[in-house]
Write a protein that holds these residues in place. Structure first.
Motif, PDB file in Angstrom:
ATOM      1  N   ASP A   1       0.753  -1.229   0.086  1.00  0.00           N
ATOM      2  CA  ASP A   1       0.202   0.066  -0.014  1.00  0.00           C
ATOM      3  C   ASP A   1       0.776   1.221  -0.013  1.00  0.00           C
ATOM      4  OD1 ASP A   1      -2.184  -1.719   0.282  1.00  0.00           O
ATOM      5  OD2 ASP A   1      -1.951  -1.892   2.434  1.00  0.00           O
TER       6      ASP A   1
ATOM      7  N   ASN B   1      -4.968 -10.168  -4.153  1.00  0.00           N
ATOM      8  CA  ASN B   1      -4.565  -9.708  -2.660  1.00  0.00           C
ATOM      9  C   ASN B   1      -4.408  -8.379  -2.938  1.00  0.00           C
ATOM     10  OD1 ASN B   1      -2.194 -10.406  -3.813  1.00  0.00           O
ATOM     11  ND2 ASN B   1      -1.431 -11.435  -1.666  1.00  0.00           N
TER      12      ASN B   1
ATOM     13  N   GLY C   1      -4.490 -12.324   9.044  1.00  0.00           N
ATOM     14  CA  GLY C   1      -5.475 -11.231   8.913  1.00  0.00           C
ATOM     15  C   GLY C   1      -5.142 -11.509   7.292  1.00  0.00           C
TER      16      GLY C   1
ATOM     17  N   THR D   1      -6.003 -11.811   3.221  1.00  0.00           N
ATOM     18  CA  THR D   1      -7.341 -11.099   2.595  1.00  0.00           C
ATOM     19  C   THR D   1      -8.139 -12.248   2.116  1.00  0.00           C
ATOM     20  OG1 THR D   1      -6.115 -11.445   0.519  1.00  0.00           O
ATOM     21  CG2 THR D   1      -5.603  -9.464   1.348  1.00  0.00           C
TER      22      THR D   1
ATOM     23  N   GLN E   1       2.365  -5.957  -2.941  1.00  0.00           N
ATOM     24  CA  GLN E   1       2.768  -5.925  -1.638  1.00  0.00           C
ATOM     25  C   GLN E   1       4.049  -5.349  -1.449  1.00  0.00           C
ATOM     26  OE1 GLN E   1       1.622  -9.348  -2.999  1.00  0.00           O
ATOM     27  NE2 GLN E   1      -0.267  -8.522  -2.641  1.00  0.00           N
TER      28      GLN E   1
ATOM     29  N   THR F   1       2.789 -12.338   3.353  1.00  0.00           N
ATOM     30  CA  THR F   1       2.237 -12.864   2.263  1.00  0.00           C
ATOM     31  C   THR F   1       3.044 -14.155   1.606  1.00  0.00           C
ATOM     32  OG1 THR F   1       0.782 -12.395   0.267  1.00  0.00           O
ATOM     33  CG2 THR F   1       3.093 -11.461   0.134  1.00  0.00           C
TER      34      THR F   1
ATOM     35  N   VAL G   1      -1.793  -3.513   7.057  1.00  0.00           N
ATOM     36  CA  VAL G   1      -3.182  -3.893   7.069  1.00  0.00           C
ATOM     37  C   VAL G   1      -2.913  -5.618   7.655  1.00  0.00           C
ATOM     38  CG1 VAL G   1      -3.475  -4.306   4.667  1.00  0.00           C
ATOM     39  CG2 VAL G   1      -5.479  -3.964   6.036  1.00  0.00           C
TER      40      VAL G   1
ATOM     41  N   ARG H   1     -10.454  -3.072   4.703  1.00  0.00           N
ATOM     42  CA  ARG H   1     -10.207  -2.763   6.214  1.00  0.00           C
ATOM     43  C   ARG H   1      -9.494  -1.656   6.344  1.00  0.00           C
ATOM     44  NH1 ARG H   1      -6.820  -8.143   6.912  1.00  0.00           N
ATOM     45  NH2 ARG H   1      -6.148  -7.696   4.764  1.00  0.00           N
TER      46      ARG H   1
HETATM   47  P1  IMP Z   1      -2.567 -12.846   1.961  1.00  0.00           P
HETATM   48  O1  IMP Z   1      -1.592 -12.278   0.909  1.00  0.00           O
HETATM   49  O2  IMP Z   1      -4.025 -12.568   1.599  1.00  0.00           O
HETATM   50  O3  IMP Z   1      -2.265 -14.122   2.154  1.00  0.00           O
HETATM   51  O4  IMP Z   1      -2.294 -11.980   3.352  1.00  0.00           O
HETATM   52  C1  IMP Z   1      -1.273 -12.012   4.094  1.00  0.00           C
HETATM   53  C2  IMP Z   1      -0.829 -10.641   4.659  1.00  0.00           C
HETATM   54  O5  IMP Z   1      -0.289  -9.753   3.626  1.00  0.00           O
HETATM   55  C3  IMP Z   1      -2.171 -10.073   5.369  1.00  0.00           C
HETATM   56  O6  IMP Z   1      -1.499  -9.262   6.590  1.00  0.00           O
HETATM   57  C4  IMP Z   1      -2.538  -9.063   4.211  1.00  0.00           C
HETATM   58  O7  IMP Z   1      -3.432  -7.994   4.912  1.00  0.00           O
HETATM   59  C5  IMP Z   1      -1.326  -8.712   3.663  1.00  0.00           C
HETATM   60  N1  IMP Z   1      -1.473  -8.337   2.222  1.00  0.00           N
HETATM   61  C6  IMP Z   1      -1.443  -9.242   1.191  1.00  0.00           C
HETATM   62  N2  IMP Z   1      -1.663  -8.271   0.220  1.00  0.00           N
HETATM   63  C7  IMP Z   1      -1.650  -7.066   0.327  1.00  0.00           C
HETATM   64  C8  IMP Z   1      -1.487  -5.617  -0.185  1.00  0.00           C
HETATM   65  O8  IMP Z   1      -1.602  -5.709  -1.421  1.00  0.00           O
HETATM   66  N3  IMP Z   1      -1.375  -4.660   0.548  1.00  0.00           N
HETATM   67  C9  IMP Z   1      -1.233  -4.510   1.971  1.00  0.00           C
HETATM   68  N4  IMP Z   1      -1.160  -5.705   2.885  1.00  0.00           N
HETATM   69  C10 IMP Z   1      -1.314  -6.917   1.993  1.00  0.00           C
END
Ligand code: IMP
Length: 425
Positions: free
Chosen positions: A13, A38, A126, A128, A225, A240, A274, A304
């Protein structure tokens, strides 16, 4: 030949979408190299705001080839929705290419993601809940379904059969989630997606990338990310499941490291996160809430509220070293316009000593306390500034400090969401 990589230097972000869109106009090719939906890359063009989750942020320039690389995981329903939204707003998307080696997110990946998060009593990541982690697990466990398999009905059917059997058992017996997968209906649904995306799919997208490099084209590699969410170099396990760092671009797009010319670190003027996990400079309440409000700090994918904090120089140093940053693009400087004083974390205090190397072991990190240096705020509107010289002196001092901590030069400063709100240094 110019091969540039755009990386997030914090927890995602940072505003990579805007920077990619800005640089893409001079490129021949933009490639996304990891992550999936994500991510949410925001691009503001006039009155329109686009939130791109899978399609590279160069898509608005018809002459720029936009490639979803082999390292990305693709939810085809989301991809098609994104294509449709762009088309309905006058962007034909004819310049999109999708790697046949990219992996496909299936319904059981999303169910597993939710079930795993639910099962954890404490220490939830946490996520996505978009199925990203479970899809990468299948990739590395060699059980994944790739875009190439979608194009081959027999392969798709048999891979679906054994995956549904395994995942159905796991979800039901271990996670206690009742699911009733029907092979035929998932098969037909995904064949439909295959048909719809077929015209964009290329075999060997990495050859396309390497050929472009050989022909001296300009390429931009777009990371999703950020460094602190990298599965190897971030705050594991609160990360991630891919490698957003610059070296991840070589693997996720398929080219060798010795062709890279520039590595552009996108750096938000403060930090946000986040989801769960350590965040040393977090400000709970007060100014933290104000930064969230002024910066519109709500997830582009999940909505969120983001946790907000002071700029973390230890994280910056870590990101600079891991990625080999050659330039910095600072974003959201304007969000700090109203502050009287701004804190910058320059070190952590760990067991009575000051350290500046980021401890990636979260047990050590938990014992770290940020050491702050206070800087005066500039209390002036920067949103209309077009030249570096016209920035308030105190804002320049703040920027100098960020560059000093990163040991890299600042080439871009963003002072608002609009395309035109950018200062080239
Ligand atoms: P996942 O990638 O959905 O498995 O999430 C794993 C972690 O990475 C969590 O804390 C998410 O909030 C964070 N995350 C995943 N993609 C993003 C993004 O694009 N921006 C910020 N946080 C992310």
């Amino acid at each position: 030949m110019t091969v540039s990589i755009i990386v997030g230097t914090q927890w995602g972000d940072e505003g990579k979408g805007k920077i990619t869109d800005l640089l893409a106009r001079d490129m021949d090719m933009v490639v996304r190299y990891q992550g999936g939906n994500n991510a949410g890359h925001t691009v503001v063009i006039g009155n329109e705001t686009f939130k791109l989750h899978l399609i590279p942020s160069g898509i608005f320039f018809a002459n720029v080839l936009c490639v979803i690389g082999n390292g990305v995981v693709i939810d085809p329903a989301v991809l098609l929705q994104e294509i449709e939204t762009l088309r309905s707003k006058g962007h034909p998307v004819n310049n999109l290419r999708i790697s046949s080696q990219a992996h496909v997110i299936l319904p059981y990946h999303k169910d597993l993601d939710k079930a795993q998060e639910k099962k954890k009593e404490a220490g939830r990541i946490g996520t996505t809940c978009r199925g990203i982690g479970p899809c990468y697990v299948d990739k590395y466990n060699r059980r994944g379904i790739r875009i190439a398999d979608l194009m081959d009905p027999d392969a798709l059917k048999s891979k679906l059969e054994w995956n549904l059997e395994e995942k159905g058992f796991l979800l039901d017996k271990y996670y206690g989630m009742k699911v009733s997968y029907n092979v035929d209906s998932i098969f037909n649904e995904y064949l439909g997606y295959a048909h719809a995306i077929k015209k964009y799919v290329v075999d060997e997208s990495s050859s396309l990338v390497r050929d472009a490099i050989k022909k001296n084209k300009k390429l931009l590699l777009e990371g999703a990310q950020g460094t602190m969410l990298d599965v190897d170099h971030g705050t594991y396990p609160y990360v991630t499941s891919s490698n957003p760092v610059s070296s991840g671009a070589c693997v996720g797009a398929g080219f060798p490291p010795n062709v890279v010319n520039e590595i552009i670190g996108v750096v938000k003027a403060y930090v946000t996160r986040v989801g769960g996990g350590p965040f040393p400079t977090e400000i709970e309440g007060g100014i933290g809430d104000k930064l969230r409000e002024w910066g519109g700090e709500y997830g582009a994918t999940t909505g969120r509220p983001r946790r907000c904090g002071w700029f973390d120089g230890v994280v910056m140093k870590h990101a600079a070293k891991v990625n080999g940053l050659t330039q910095l693009a600072i974003t959201k400087l304007d969000v700090l316009d109203n502050l009287d004083k701004i804190e910058i974390c320059t070190a952590y205090e760990y067991e009575g000593k000051q350290i500046t190397d980021f401890p990636t072991d979260i047990r050590r990190l938990a014992k770290c306390k940020p050491v702050y240096e206070e800087m005066p705020g500039w209390k002036e509107d920067t949103t209309k500034v077009k030249d570096y010289q016209h920035l308030p002196e105190k804002a320049k001092k703040y920027l100098d400090k960020l560059a000093e901590l990163a040991e890299a030069r600042i080439s871009l400063i963003s002072v608002g969401a609009e395309r035109g709100q950018i200062i080239r240094v």
